[in-house]
Design a protein around this motif. Structure first.
Motif, PDB file in Angstrom:
ATOM      1  N   TYR A  85       0.496 -11.550   3.586  1.00 37.65           N
ATOM      2  CA  TYR A  85       0.049 -11.676   2.204  1.00 37.65           C
ATOM      3  C   TYR A  85       1.215 -11.772   1.224  1.00 37.65           C
ATOM      4  O   TYR A  85       1.013 -11.726   0.020  1.00 37.65           O
ATOM      5  N   ALA A 142       1.791 -18.514  -1.120  1.00 36.81           N
ATOM      6  CA  ALA A 142       0.760 -18.346  -0.087  1.00 36.81           C
ATOM      7  C   ALA A 142      -0.643 -18.480  -0.680  1.00 36.81           C
ATOM      8  O   ALA A 142      -1.553 -18.994  -0.032  1.00 36.81           O
ATOM      9  N   GLY A 189       3.186  -3.200   0.837  1.00 31.72           N
ATOM     10  CA  GLY A 189       3.551  -3.733  -0.478  1.00 31.72           C
ATOM     11  C   GLY A 189       4.193  -2.663  -1.351  1.00 31.72           C
ATOM     12  O   GLY A 189       5.192  -2.914  -2.023  1.00 31.72           O
ATOM     13  N   ALA A 205      -5.911  -4.522   5.480  1.00 35.37           N
ATOM     14  CA  ALA A 205      -5.783  -4.458   4.028  1.00 35.37           C
ATOM     15  C   ALA A 205      -5.029  -3.206   3.616  1.00 35.37           C
ATOM     16  O   ALA A 205      -4.123  -3.257   2.777  1.00 35.37           O
ATOM     17  N   PHE A 227      -1.436  -3.027   1.562  1.00 38.44           N
ATOM     18  CA  PHE A 227      -1.160  -2.305   0.318  1.00 38.44           C
ATOM     19  C   PHE A 227      -0.023  -1.313   0.504  1.00 38.44           C
ATOM     20  O   PHE A 227       0.859  -1.191  -0.348  1.00 38.44           O
ATOM     21  N   ASP A 271      -6.442 -11.081  -1.698  1.00 38.98           N
ATOM     22  CA  ASP A 271      -5.513 -11.025  -0.555  1.00 38.98           C
ATOM     23  C   ASP A 271      -4.104 -11.437  -0.934  1.00 38.98           C
ATOM     24  O   ASP A 271      -3.159 -10.677  -0.754  1.00 38.98           O
ATOM     25  N   TYR A 272      -3.984 -12.656  -1.464  1.00 37.13           N
ATOM     26  CA  TYR A 272      -2.641 -13.243  -1.572  1.00 37.13           C
ATOM     27  C   TYR A 272      -1.959 -12.981  -2.907  1.00 37.13           C
ATOM     28  O   TYR A 272      -0.772 -13.244  -3.042  1.00 37.13           O
ATOM     29  N   VAL A 273      -2.687 -12.473  -3.870  1.00 35.00           N
ATOM     30  CA  VAL A 273      -2.044 -12.144  -5.140  1.00 35.00           C
ATOM     31  C   VAL A 273      -1.909 -10.628  -5.273  1.00 35.00           C
ATOM     32  O   VAL A 273      -0.824 -10.098  -5.485  1.00 35.00           O
ATOM     33  N   MET A 274      -3.016  -9.936  -5.115  1.00 34.83           N
ATOM     34  CA  MET A 274      -2.970  -8.492  -5.345  1.00 34.83           C
ATOM     35  C   MET A 274      -2.204  -7.752  -4.260  1.00 34.83           C
ATOM     36  O   MET A 274      -1.688  -6.674  -4.495  1.00 34.83           O
ATOM     37  N   LYS A 275      -2.154  -8.299  -3.062  1.00 34.90           N
ATOM     38  CA  LYS A 275      -1.428  -7.608  -1.995  1.00 34.90           C
ATOM     39  C   LYS A 275       0.016  -8.071  -1.894  1.00 34.90           C
ATOM     40  O   LYS A 275       0.725  -7.690  -0.969  1.00 34.90           O
ATOM     41  N   ASN A 276       0.430  -8.905  -2.822  1.00 35.61           N
ATOM     42  CA  ASN A 276       1.801  -9.399  -2.788  1.00 35.61           C
ATOM     43  C   ASN A 276       2.691  -8.468  -3.613  1.00 35.61           C
ATOM     44  O   ASN A 276       2.484  -8.326  -4.816  1.00 35.61           O
ATOM     45  N   PRO A 277       3.657  -7.822  -2.982  1.00 41.41           N
ATOM     46  CA  PRO A 277       4.470  -6.849  -3.724  1.00 41.41           C
ATOM     47  C   PRO A 277       5.310  -7.465  -4.841  1.00 41.41           C
ATOM     48  O   PRO A 277       5.803  -6.747  -5.701  1.00 41.41           O
ATOM     49  N   PHE A 278       5.476  -8.781  -4.846  1.00 44.01           N
ATOM     50  CA  PHE A 278       6.318  -9.405  -5.864  1.00 44.01           C
ATOM     51  C   PHE A 278       5.511  -9.902  -7.057  1.00 44.01           C
ATOM     52  O   PHE A 278       6.059 -10.465  -7.993  1.00 44.01           O
TER      53      PHE A 278
END
Lengths: 234, 135
Positions: free
Chosen positions: A169, B123, A75, A68, A72, B105-112
Motif C-alpha cells: 500500500y 499505487a 505505516g 490491513a 497501518f 487502501d492506497y491512500v490512507m495506508k500510505n505512510p507518506f
C-alpha cells in the motif's frame, strides 16, 4: 545496598505479573489483578488466565493476521522512524534495525518448530534456500520469487520479491525515490543470516518493471569470512 | 464501463484529486477545478440543510443531465467522491464503493500521505486505472 541493586537490576526474570516485571516487590500473588482483568482479555493476559507465553509454540503456526492492521502498524512505524532521522539512508537503516530484532526471534522460533528435522546450515546455498522457502513462507505465506548470484561479485547474492507484502500500500514520493521500505524485510533476512553465522549486509532496492512495478531485489553481501569458509568447504 | 472523471474533495471542500478517464467532459484549468470543487462543497452543504424529510440530511447525491450523470458519495469523515459517468451507466454505487476501497487502501495506508493534502500516490492511480479502464 545489595537489595537495592537487585531491585534496580534490569535482569528481572519474566513473569506474567506486571508488578514483578517492573521490579517492585510484592508479598502476595496478584490474584485480584488476574480476576479483574479476566473481563478484558488480550494477548498477554487472556481470559483463561493463560498468557501467550504459556501456549504451545506451534499453536499459532498456521494462523493469519489482518493485512490491513499490519499495513497501518507498518505505516506508523515508517512515519515514526521518519520523524527521527535525517536522510533516506538513515531511515532505511532504522527500518532495517526494526526488522533485525524480529529476524532474531523468528529464526529461533522457526528452528524450534522444525524440531528434529532442523539442521544447521553450513553452505551459502543452503541458508539462502532456507530463507527463500521456510522463512519467507512463515512470514508471507509464499516463497520468494527468485534467487540469483551476482555475476560480477562473488560475495553478492540477490533475493527477488516481485511484490513485497510490506510495500503493497506504500507509494514512495518522487523526491524519495531511493527509498524502499522493504528495508524492513532486509533487516529480517540479515538477522537470520547473522544468527546462522553468515554475517553480511542486506539492502533492499526497487527495480520496477512494466508488469511488476513493486519488484524489489534484496542484495545480500556476505563478509569475507563467509566466502573463505565456503571455498574451504569446496 | 464508461466513467468520465473522478474528483475527490477533502472535508474542507478542497480538491485533493482529479483525473479524467474518458473523453466526454470539457477539460478545465486546474484553477477552475478548484473552483468547481469549492462550489460543489457549498451546494452540498446547502442541500443537506433544506431536505424536506427529517434525518435524511445526506445532501446532494445524484445529478443527472443528458450528457452525464454525477454521483456524490460522502464518507463519515466528510471526504467526498464525485464520479462523472455516462447517463445510462448502471451500478455506479458499486463503482463508488470500489473507489472508496482503493482510497482507503492506497491512500490512507500510505505512510507518506499527509491527510487532507492533495493525493500523489502512484499505487492509487495505478490501481484506479486498472479498475476503471481494464485493458
Amino acid at each position: 545496598m545489595q537489595r537495592g541493586d537487585s531491585l534496580n537490576s534490569p535482569f528481572v526474570p519474566f513473569s506474567p505479573n506486571p508488578s514483578i516485571q517492573q521490579g517492585t516487590p510484592t508479598s502476595t500473588p496478584p490474584l485480584k489483578h488476574t480476576l479483574s482483568s479476566s473481563t478484558s482479555s488480550n494477548l498477554r493476559y487472556s481470559s483463561s488466565r493463560k498468557s501467550i507465553y504459556d501456549r504451545h509454540l506451534n499453536r499459532s503456526q498456521r494462523s493469519e493476521l489482518s493485512k490491513a492492521s499490519f499495513a497501518f502498524l507498518f505505516g506508523e512505524m515508517v512515519q515514526y522512524a521518519q520523524k527521527r532521522v535525517n536522510g533516506i539512508a538513515d531511515l532505511e537503516k532504522k527500518l532495517n534495525l526494526h526488522g533485525y530484532s524480529i529476524g532474531q526471534r523468528l529464526l529461533e522460533l522457526l528452528l524450534w518448530r522444525e524440531g528434529r528435522s532442523a539442521k544447521r546450515e553450513t553452505r551459502i546455498l543452503g541458508i539462502l534456500q532456507f530463507i527463500t522457502t521456510t522463512v519467507y513462507r512463515s512470514i508471507f505465506n509464499k516463497p520468494a520469487d527468485g534467487l540469483e548470484k551476482s555475476r560480477d561479485n562473488e560475495d553478492e547474492y540477490m533475493l527477488i520479491d516481485n511484490d513485497p507484502m510490506v510495500n503493497s500500500y506504500i507509494s514512495v514520493p518522487k523526491e524519495m525515490s531511493q527509498l524502499n521500505c522493504a528495508a524492513f524485510v532486509a533487516g529480517i533476512i540479515e538477522a537470520v543470516l547473522d544468527g546462522c553465522l553468515f554475517p553480511g549486509r542486506v539492502t533492499a532496492h526497487s527495480v520496477p518493471t512494466e508488469q511488476l512495478p513493486a519488484k524489489t531485489v534484496f542484495l545480500i553481501k556476505f563478509d569475507e569470512s563467509v566466502i573463505e569458509r565456503e571455498s574451504v568447504l569446496g | 464501463m464508461v466513467i468520465l472523471s473522478l474528483l475527490i474533495l477533502n472535508k474542507a471542500g478542497g480538491l485533493i484529486f482529479q483525473r479524467d478517464f474518458n473523453e466526454g467532459l470539457k477539460k478545465l484549468s486546474s484553477n477552475d477545478y478548484l473552483v468547481l470543487a469549492g462550489t460543489f462543497h457549498g451546494v452540498h452543504a446547502i442541500t443537506s440543510r433544506i431536505s424536506p424529510v427529517r434525518n435524511s440530511g445526506g445532501g446532494l447525491e445524484v445529478l443527472e443531465s443528458d450528457r452525464f450523470r454525477m454521483q456524490c458519495f460522502q464518507t463519515l469523515t466528510g471526504t467526498k467522491f464525485l464520479i462523472f459517468a455516462e447517463p445510462n451507466q448502471p451500478n455506479i454505487d458499486v463503482v463508488v464503493k470500489r473507489v472508496y476501497e482503493l482510497y482507503a487502501d492506497y491512500v490512507m495506508k500510505n505512510p507518506f500521505y499527509q491527510i487532507e493534502m492533495p493525493i500523489r500516490c502512484e499505487a492509487f492511480e495505478r490501481n484506479l486505472v486498472a479498475y476503471i479502464k481494464p485493458k
